[in-house]
Design a protein around this motif. Structure first.
Motif, PDB file in Angstrom:
ATOM      1  N   ILE A 151      -6.842   3.086  -2.875  1.00 32.30           N
ATOM      2  CA  ILE A 151      -6.384   2.113  -2.116  1.00 32.30           C
ATOM      3  C   ILE A 151      -7.367   0.998  -1.720  1.00 32.30           C
ATOM      4  O   ILE A 151      -7.105  -0.269  -1.876  1.00 32.30           O
ATOM      5  N   GLU A 152      -8.356   1.341  -1.591  1.00 26.14           N
ATOM      6  CA  GLU A 152      -9.751   0.287  -1.125  1.00 26.14           C
ATOM      7  C   GLU A 152     -10.069  -0.491  -2.328  1.00 26.14           C
ATOM      8  O   GLU A 152     -10.148  -1.507  -2.335  1.00 26.14           O
ATOM      9  N   ARG A 153      -9.768   0.126  -3.699  1.00 27.11           N
ATOM     10  CA  ARG A 153      -9.872  -0.852  -4.739  1.00 27.11           C
ATOM     11  C   ARG A 153      -8.828  -1.750  -5.050  1.00 27.11           C
ATOM     12  O   ARG A 153      -9.043  -2.900  -5.331  1.00 27.11           O
ATOM     13  N   ARG A 154      -7.797  -1.565  -4.646  1.00 27.04           N
ATOM     14  CA  ARG A 154      -6.355  -2.306  -4.428  1.00 27.04           C
ATOM     15  C   ARG A 154      -6.791  -3.633  -3.396  1.00 27.04           C
ATOM     16  O   ARG A 154      -6.550  -4.796  -3.524  1.00 27.04           O
ATOM     17  N   ILE A 155      -7.333  -3.112  -2.290  1.00 29.25           N
ATOM     18  CA  ILE A 155      -7.769  -4.044  -1.081  1.00 29.25           C
ATOM     19  C   ILE A 155      -8.720  -5.156  -1.636  1.00 29.25           C
ATOM     20  O   ILE A 155      -8.482  -6.265  -1.622  1.00 29.25           O
ATOM     21  N   ARG A 156      -9.786  -4.713  -2.533  1.00 30.46           N
ATOM     22  CA  ARG A 156     -10.570  -5.940  -2.975  1.00 30.46           C
ATOM     23  C   ARG A 156      -9.975  -6.242  -4.127  1.00 30.46           C
ATOM     24  O   ARG A 156     -10.165  -7.608  -4.515  1.00 30.46           O
ATOM     25  N   GLY A 157      -9.180  -5.590  -5.268  1.00 23.27           N
ATOM     26  CA  GLY A 157      -8.916  -6.199  -6.368  1.00 23.27           C
ATOM     27  C   GLY A 157      -7.597  -7.314  -6.274  1.00 23.27           C
ATOM     28  O   GLY A 157      -7.462  -7.838  -7.182  1.00 23.27           O
ATOM     29  N   LEU A 158      -7.013  -6.967  -5.419  1.00 20.06           N
ATOM     30  CA  LEU A 158      -5.747  -7.827  -5.294  1.00 20.06           C
ATOM     31  C   LEU A 158      -5.902  -9.084  -4.347  1.00 20.06           C
ATOM     32  O   LEU A 158      -4.627  -9.721  -3.890  1.00 20.06           O
ATOM     33  N   TRP A 209      -4.359 -13.153  -3.731  1.00 24.08           N
ATOM     34  CA  TRP A 209      -2.916 -12.654  -3.789  1.00 24.08           C
ATOM     35  C   TRP A 209      -2.691 -11.734  -4.845  1.00 24.08           C
ATOM     36  O   TRP A 209      -3.350 -11.722  -5.680  1.00 24.08           O
ATOM     37  N   PRO A 210      -1.604 -10.878  -4.428  1.00 26.81           N
ATOM     38  CA  PRO A 210      -0.912 -10.884  -3.208  1.00 26.81           C
ATOM     39  C   PRO A 210      -1.678 -10.167  -1.880  1.00 26.81           C
ATOM     40  O   PRO A 210      -0.945 -10.153  -0.850  1.00 26.81           O
ATOM     41  N   ASN A 211      -2.753  -9.683  -2.065  1.00 28.16           N
ATOM     42  CA  ASN A 211      -3.371  -8.801  -1.155  1.00 28.16           C
ATOM     43  C   ASN A 211      -2.859  -7.747  -1.129  1.00 28.16           C
ATOM     44  O   ASN A 211      -1.553  -7.383  -0.978  1.00 28.16           O
ATOM     45  N   ALA A 212      -3.543  -6.629  -0.363  1.00 29.19           N
ATOM     46  CA  ALA A 212      -3.073  -5.299   0.108  1.00 29.19           C
ATOM     47  C   ALA A 212      -2.390  -5.257   1.441  1.00 29.19           C
ATOM     48  O   ALA A 212      -3.074  -5.592   2.480  1.00 29.19           O
ATOM     49  N   TYR A 213      -1.148  -4.936   1.614  1.00 23.53           N
ATOM     50  CA  TYR A 213      -0.508  -4.942   3.008  1.00 23.53           C
ATOM     51  C   TYR A 213       0.370  -3.940   3.024  1.00 23.53           C
ATOM     52  O   TYR A 213       0.642  -3.110   2.262  1.00 23.53           O
ATOM     53  N   THR A 214       0.742  -3.608   4.209  1.00 21.38           N
ATOM     54  CA  THR A 214       1.581  -2.437   4.888  1.00 21.38           C
ATOM     55  C   THR A 214       2.162  -3.062   6.086  1.00 21.38           C
ATOM     56  O   THR A 214       2.406  -4.107   6.229  1.00 21.38           O
ATOM     57  N   THR A 215       2.897  -2.245   7.000  1.00 27.02           N
ATOM     58  CA  THR A 215       3.575  -2.658   8.112  1.00 27.02           C
ATOM     59  C   THR A 215       3.023  -1.641   9.195  1.00 27.02           C
ATOM     60  O   THR A 215       2.701  -0.571   9.039  1.00 27.02           O
ATOM     61  N   TYR A 216       2.966  -2.249  10.609  1.00 26.73           N
ATOM     62  CA  TYR A 216       2.755  -1.470  11.468  1.00 26.73           C
ATOM     63  C   TYR A 216       3.878  -1.869  12.686  1.00 26.73           C
ATOM     64  O   TYR A 216       3.957  -3.109  12.987  1.00 26.73           O
ATOM     65  N   ASN A 217       4.575  -0.867  12.995  1.00 23.96           N
ATOM     66  CA  ASN A 217       5.845  -1.442  14.017  1.00 23.96           C
ATOM     67  C   ASN A 217       6.826  -2.424  13.667  1.00 23.96           C
ATOM     68  O   ASN A 217       7.083  -3.479  14.281  1.00 23.96           O
ATOM     69  N   SER A 218       6.925  -2.128  12.288  1.00 24.49           N
ATOM     70  CA  SER A 218       7.765  -3.032  11.496  1.00 24.49           C
ATOM     71  C   SER A 218       7.507  -4.395  11.500  1.00 24.49           C
ATOM     72  O   SER A 218       8.235  -5.496  11.048  1.00 24.49           O
ATOM     73  N   ARG A 219       6.261  -4.670  11.442  1.00 21.31           N
ATOM     74  CA  ARG A 219       5.417  -6.059  11.374  1.00 21.31           C
ATOM     75  C   ARG A 219       4.287  -6.107  10.181  1.00 21.31           C
ATOM     76  O   ARG A 219       3.674  -5.105  10.172  1.00 21.31           O
ATOM     77  N   GLY A 220       4.157  -7.131   9.411  1.00 16.65           N
ATOM     78  CA  GLY A 220       3.414  -6.993   8.154  1.00 16.65           C
ATOM     79  C   GLY A 220       1.896  -6.865   8.844  1.00 16.65           C
ATOM     80  O   GLY A 220       1.760  -7.482   9.909  1.00 16.65           O
ATOM     81  N   ILE A 259       0.802  -1.330  -0.130  1.00 17.31           N
ATOM     82  CA  ILE A 259       0.043   0.124  -0.047  1.00 17.31           C
ATOM     83  C   ILE A 259       1.042   1.434   0.095  1.00 17.31           C
ATOM     84  O   ILE A 259       1.700   1.126   0.930  1.00 17.31           O
ATOM     85  N   ASP A 260       0.616   2.116  -0.899  1.00 20.65           N
ATOM     86  CA  ASP A 260       1.103   3.373  -1.000  1.00 20.65           C
ATOM     87  C   ASP A 260       0.166   4.444  -0.316  1.00 20.65           C
ATOM     88  O   ASP A 260      -0.801   4.807  -1.076  1.00 20.65           O
ATOM     89  N   CYS A 300      -4.777   9.321   4.010  1.00 20.79           N
ATOM     90  CA  CYS A 300      -4.505   9.010   2.451  1.00 20.79           C
ATOM     91  C   CYS A 300      -4.124  10.147   1.886  1.00 20.79           C
ATOM     92  O   CYS A 300      -4.134  11.355   2.461  1.00 20.79           O
ATOM     93  N   GLY A 301      -3.794   9.985   0.522  1.00 21.56           N
ATOM     94  CA  GLY A 301      -3.438  11.117  -0.416  1.00 21.56           C
ATOM     95  C   GLY A 301      -4.680  11.988  -0.542  1.00 21.56           C
ATOM     96  O   GLY A 301      -5.859  11.420  -0.619  1.00 21.56           O
ATOM     97  N   GLU A 302      -4.454  13.332  -1.121  1.00 25.93           N
ATOM     98  CA  GLU A 302      -5.350  14.090  -1.615  1.00 25.93           C
ATOM     99  C   GLU A 302      -6.430  14.450  -0.796  1.00 25.93           C
ATOM    100  O   GLU A 302      -7.754  14.540  -1.001  1.00 25.93           O
ATOM    101  N   GLY A 303      -6.329  14.590   0.437  1.00 25.77           N
ATOM    102  CA  GLY A 303      -7.249  14.797   1.438  1.00 25.77           C
ATOM    103  C   GLY A 303      -8.083  13.813   2.052  1.00 25.77           C
ATOM    104  O   GLY A 303      -9.217  14.283   2.389  1.00 25.77           O
ATOM    105  N   THR A 304      -7.852  12.534   1.860  1.00 22.10           N
ATOM    106  CA  THR A 304      -9.001  11.646   1.914  1.00 22.10           C
ATOM    107  C   THR A 304      -8.526  10.875   3.217  1.00 22.10           C
ATOM    108  O   THR A 304      -7.202  10.712   3.527  1.00 22.10           O
TER     109      THR A 304
END
Length: 321
Positions: A213-220, A223-234, A204-205, A282-286
């Motif tokens: 971002i929400e479309r990527r969550i549904r569309g990916l 696999w590979p799924n939409a993912y990020t990190t929190y406290n250096s954990r997936g 996730i960018d 997220c970007g663009e004031g969203t």
């Protein structure tokens, strides 16, 4: 010729329509899941349950595979997500040609992942195309097309289940009307592509708008799924809702609680972490409201469990290493 679950309805329909299926080709068995247990493809499982002969050549670009294919003496080869590009000599072998069921409205989304990219790119409509196969990727003349709308919250697995049934119906109509259908060449100038998915496509960018971002969550998915990190954990995000500036007011009562106005927060910064509400800049004031997440090596959980279990607070940031 097919491999995943999406190909099973077409094979089932061929049998229901009374066609003689002389052979089923599918990808070789491969280890998968925990323990790397060898598992059969969904097509193989279905074919064996119906007593159909199954073939799984490791390689198809050799004389042995070509002779085996020719020995079936088939009138038509039906290909649905087989997973390999057929050599030209295969395409010429069946008496009536080789027909592909492709899960897009060609020439849009030629390639391996058409349903995924249709959702990611925000399309409101997709569909199924039956076509004669040519040596180049998804360029063959169109036989029939059937369109369908993409639901606003539909995931790729949900969409593919529908497309698989639509594809089975389209293939049935195609075979029944093959003598009457005039193949229509594709307009290459309108072609778009759906390349095979890579692991990095799911990262996730947070600078992107929340809707993207929400479309990527549904569309990916799956696999590979939409993912990020929190406290250096997936962290995998399974479900979310995009928010505009006005949507935040009920969730965001005071500046003191948030610590900064939304427009001043960094991408990926947590704006609300209270009760069932987990909202991210997220970007663009969203902003994005998280609805279902999965920390690394854990099961899927609600935002409330995530907030409480990992002591999440306003000002924390996703994607920060």
């Amino acid at each position: 010729m097919g491999t995943p679950q999406a190909a099973v309805p077409t094979l089932r329909r061929c049998l229901a329509d009374g066609h003689e299926v002389v052979a089923v080709w599918t990808q070789p068995d491969r280890p998968s899941g925990r323990g790397n247990k060898v598992s059969f493809s969904p097509v193989k499982e279905f074919a064996l349950s119906r007593g159909l002969p199954v073939y799984q050549p490791q390689r198809i670009k050799n004389e042995e595979a070509r002779q085996l294919f020719a020995s079936h003496d088939a009138d038509v080869a039906v290909v649905v997500a087989y997973g390999r590009i057929l050599p030209e000599e295969f395409l010429r072998t069946p008496a009536r040609g080789s027909i592909n069921v492709h899960f897009s409205l060609l020439p849009r989304y030629r390639g391996a992942a058409p349903a995924n990219w249709a959702i990611v790119n925000g399309d409101t409509e997709t569909g199924v195309t039956t076509m004669f196969i040519e040596p180049s990727l998804d360029t063959g003349p169109i036989l029939l097309q059937r369109a369908t709308n993409i639901g606003q919250t539909e995931t790729e697995p949900e969409l593919m289940r529908r497309l698989a049934e639509i594809g089975a119906e389209a293939l049935s109509e195609t075979l029944a009307s093959l003598d009457e259908i005039t193949p229509k060449p594709q307009d290459d100038s309108l072609a778009t592509f759906a390349p095979i998915l890579k692991k990095e496509d799911g990262l996730i960018d947070w600078r992107m708008p929340a809707a993207a971002i929400e479309r990527r969550i549904r569309g990916l998915q799956p696999w590979p799924n939409a993912y990020t990190t929190y406290n250096s954990r997936g962290l995998t995000v399974w479900k979310a809702q995009p928010l505009g500036c006005g949507d935040l007011s009920p969730l965001w009562p005071t500046r003191r609680e948030v610590g900064a106005l939304q427009g001043e927060a960094q991408a990926g910064e947590i704006l609300v972490a209270r009760g069932d509400e987990l909202v991210v800049q997220c970007g663009e004031g969203t902003a994005l409201r998280m609805l279902e997440v999965q920390p690394e090596a854990r099961k899927r959980i609600t935002p409330r469990d995530f907030i409480n279990g990992l002591h999440v607070k306003v000002g924390d940031r996703f994607g920060k290493e």
